[in-house]
Structures are given as C-alpha cells and as structure tokens.
Motif scaffolding. Sequence first.
Motif, short mmCIF file in Angstrom:
data_model
loop_
_atom_site.label_atom_id
_atom_site.label_comp_id
_atom_site.label_asym_id
_atom_site.label_seq_id
_atom_site.Cartn_x
_atom_site.Cartn_y
_atom_site.Cartn_z
N SER A 17 51.29 49.64 30.60
CA SER A 17 50.77 50.29 29.40
C SER A 17 51.83 50.27 28.31
O SER A 17 53.03 50.19 28.57
N ARG A 67 40.08 49.62 27.64
CA ARG A 67 41.51 49.53 27.95
C ARG A 67 42.39 50.13 26.85
O ARG A 67 43.45 50.69 27.13
N ASN A 84 46.34 50.14 27.71
CA ASN A 84 46.45 50.20 29.17
C ASN A 84 45.96 48.90 29.79
O ASN A 84 45.26 48.11 29.15
#
Length: 127
Positions: A17, A67, A84
Amino acid sequence: QVQLVESGGGLVQAGDSLRLSCAASGRTFATMAWFRQAPGKEREFVAAIRWTSISSHTSYADSVKGRFTISRDSAKNTVDLQMNSLKPDDTAAYYCAADPSFLSTIHIARAGAYSYWGQGTQVTVSS
C-alpha cells in the motif's frame, strides 16, 4: 499563487500500500483529482472528489475501483489517495489536479477540464 504539491510516492512491491497526498494552496477548489501517466502512455484518470458545503462525491477509474480511495481533509486543504493492493501496472507518475468548479460527471475524467496541476510524484511497483 496557486500551488498543488504532491507527496508520498515511492518504490513498493506488488500487494503493498501507498498513500499519496496533495496539498493545495492559493485559492479554493470544488473538484480535485488524481491522474497518472506511465512512460509512453497518455495521462489517465484515476480518481476524483467533488464537494459542496454539504456533500462530497467520489469517482474512480474501473482499473482502481475497490483498491484506491480518494479523500479530502478540508481543515488541511489536502486530498489523499490511499492505494492498496498495488500492481506493477500501477507504476506511473501520479499528478494532482484541481479546478474551482464543481465539474460535471462527464468532465471529471478529462485532464483538459482541470485548471491547475501539480508537478507529480513517482510510484513504482515491483513484481
């Protein structure tokens, strides 16, 4: 003088991330967004956030939906992009864009609709 200053880029591994931040100064905006550009490719829309005094609206490119999360801190005048489950395909220079107008849905993904741009921050995702 209007300034958009990005920070938070770096080199990470696939699955990691990263959080990008864009600090805005010099005037008020109603739409801010993140775009990215990989070498040899056109600049592409990533995510946008639009707001009024009572609500905010977010939009995402299909490639990052689920995401990435865009958010705004009105007190700090910043817009962040939480990324992420990063993939090598996410490797690009990421640019913050802003406009004083509450851009319409059909315009938020168009780079030409934004009046101000930051200098960009590099994100590299290794496999």
